[in-house]
Design a protein around this motif. Structure first.
Motif, PDB file in Angstrom:
ATOM      1  N   UNK A 112      -9.182   0.668  74.154  1.00  0.00           N
ATOM      2  CA  UNK A 112     -10.017   1.439  73.246  1.00  0.00           C
ATOM      3  C   UNK A 112     -10.607   2.611  74.010  1.00  0.00           C
ATOM      4  N   UNK A 113     -10.272   3.826  73.603  1.00  0.00           N
ATOM      5  CA  UNK A 113     -10.809   5.024  74.238  1.00  0.00           C
ATOM      6  C   UNK A 113     -12.165   5.375  73.666  1.00  0.00           C
ATOM      7  N   UNK A 114     -13.178   5.422  74.518  1.00  0.00           N
ATOM      8  CA  UNK A 114     -14.548   5.731  74.090  1.00  0.00           C
ATOM      9  C   UNK A 114     -15.144   6.740  75.064  1.00  0.00           C
ATOM     10  N   UNK A 115     -14.860   8.003  74.874  1.00  0.00           N
ATOM     11  CA  UNK A 115     -15.360   9.009  75.819  1.00  0.00           C
ATOM     12  C   UNK A 115     -16.663   9.624  75.338  1.00  0.00           C
ATOM     13  N   UNK A 116     -17.426  10.161  76.286  1.00  0.00           N
ATOM     14  CA  UNK A 116     -18.695  10.792  75.956  1.00  0.00           C
ATOM     15  C   UNK A 116     -18.495  12.147  75.301  1.00  0.00           C
ATOM     16  N   UNK A 117     -17.387  12.787  75.582  1.00  0.00           N
ATOM     17  CA  UNK A 117     -17.068  14.094  75.010  1.00  0.00           C
ATOM     18  C   UNK A 117     -15.608  14.106  74.624  1.00  0.00           C
ATOM     19  N   UNK A 118     -15.240  14.742  73.489  1.00  0.00           N
ATOM     20  CA  UNK A 118     -13.833  14.783  73.112  1.00  0.00           C
ATOM     21  C   UNK A 118     -12.959  15.560  74.087  1.00  0.00           C
ATOM     22  N   UNK A 119     -13.566  16.262  75.029  1.00  0.00           N
ATOM     23  CA  UNK A 119     -12.784  17.010  76.004  1.00  0.00           C
ATOM     24  C   UNK A 119     -12.371  16.165  77.205  1.00  0.00           C
ATOM     25  N   UNK A 120     -12.873  14.959  77.304  1.00  0.00           N
ATOM     26  CA  UNK A 120     -12.574  14.104  78.450  1.00  0.00           C
ATOM     27  C   UNK A 120     -11.388  13.218  78.081  1.00  0.00           C
ATOM     28  N   UNK A 121     -10.198  13.634  78.468  1.00  0.00           N
ATOM     29  CA  UNK A 121      -8.970  12.997  77.993  1.00  0.00           C
ATOM     30  C   UNK A 121      -8.382  12.134  79.103  1.00  0.00           C
ATOM     31  N   UNK A 122      -8.427  10.830  78.913  1.00  0.00           N
ATOM     32  CA  UNK A 122      -7.815   9.904  79.855  1.00  0.00           C
ATOM     33  C   UNK A 122      -6.356   9.672  79.480  1.00  0.00           C
ATOM     34  N   UNK A 123      -5.570   9.150  80.445  1.00  0.00           N
ATOM     35  CA  UNK A 123      -4.138   8.951  80.250  1.00  0.00           C
ATOM     36  C   UNK A 123      -3.794   7.469  80.347  1.00  0.00           C
TER      37      UNK A 123
END
Length: 213
Positions: A112-123
């Motif tokens: 589940x991807x839960x980033x603080x900002x939509x610009x922080x893109x994990x792979x």
């Protein structure tokens, strides 16, 4: 700046992924940290949310990687519902690669991807994800409905739900380099509702979606 490689598993630098993740807070801010799991069965629910190092990769030692089939490499075999939360802080991203997520007929999602900002893109790269059976529970091999992930070269199969809507991959893909590339999705089923292999939320053309089966 240094690249620090740490082994994860029985008899290694860290016995569990949870302990390895907790130790990220003690790292140098200029270091690139690579955690390498070994070929064994783990059973963990993990949250990746530390941005102390310069970069973080969670991978599998090269000789311990799966060959595309279940049980041939480092694997998280769930004894109950297990979700790995990729909760990236601002201006940071993670890479997860070569890990097998065996839901073992438990509910999903596995990631589940839960980033603080939509610009922080994990792979999420070259992972095996399989055998979810959620009944009435929410499902999804990988979900990041309001944040971005870049999911590449993964194989995901057997995802069963008995009501409402079922998804294989459910991603927000509106920020570069978010997207869904070169993945194989099979066996997303729903006995009494809709089932979709891939669902993409997007409001721009910056994400990539291509070459998925």
């Amino acid at each position: 700046m240094a690249t620090v490689i740490e082994s994860i598993g029985t008899g290694q630098d860290f016995s569990t992924v949870t302990l390895w993740e907790a130790d990220l807070a003690n790292k140098n801010s200029i270091d690139d940290i690579i955690g390498e799991m070994i070929n064994q069965a783990f059973d963990e629910q993990v949250t990746l949310n530390n941005s102390t190092p310069n970069s973080v990769v969670l991978s599998v030692e090269a000789s311990n990687r799966h060959d595309g089939t279940a049980g041939t490499g480092a694997r998280n075999v769930a004894s109950s519902a297990r979700t790995w939360f990729v909760a990236t802080p601002n201006n940071f991203s993670y890479t997860l690669e070569w890990i097998e997520f065996d839901a073992n007929s438990n509910a999903g999602p596995s990631i589940n991807g839960e980033s603080a900002s939509p610009n922080d893109v994990s792979s999420i790269n070259t992972c095996l994800i399989h055998d979810q059976n959620g009944g009435n529970s929410f499902q999804g091999f990988i979900i990041a409905a309001t944040r971005d992930l870049r999911v590449m070269n993964c194989i995901a199969y057997v995802n069963v739900r008995s009501t409402s809507i079922n998804y294989g991959l459910q991603l927000d893909s509106d920020k570069a380099p978010g997207g869904c590339l070169n993945n194989t999705i099979w066996g997303v089923e729903n006995a009494s509702g809709d089932a979709h292999g891939i669902r993409i939320f997007t409001d721009s053309t910056n994400g990539d979606v291509k070459n998925n089966i």
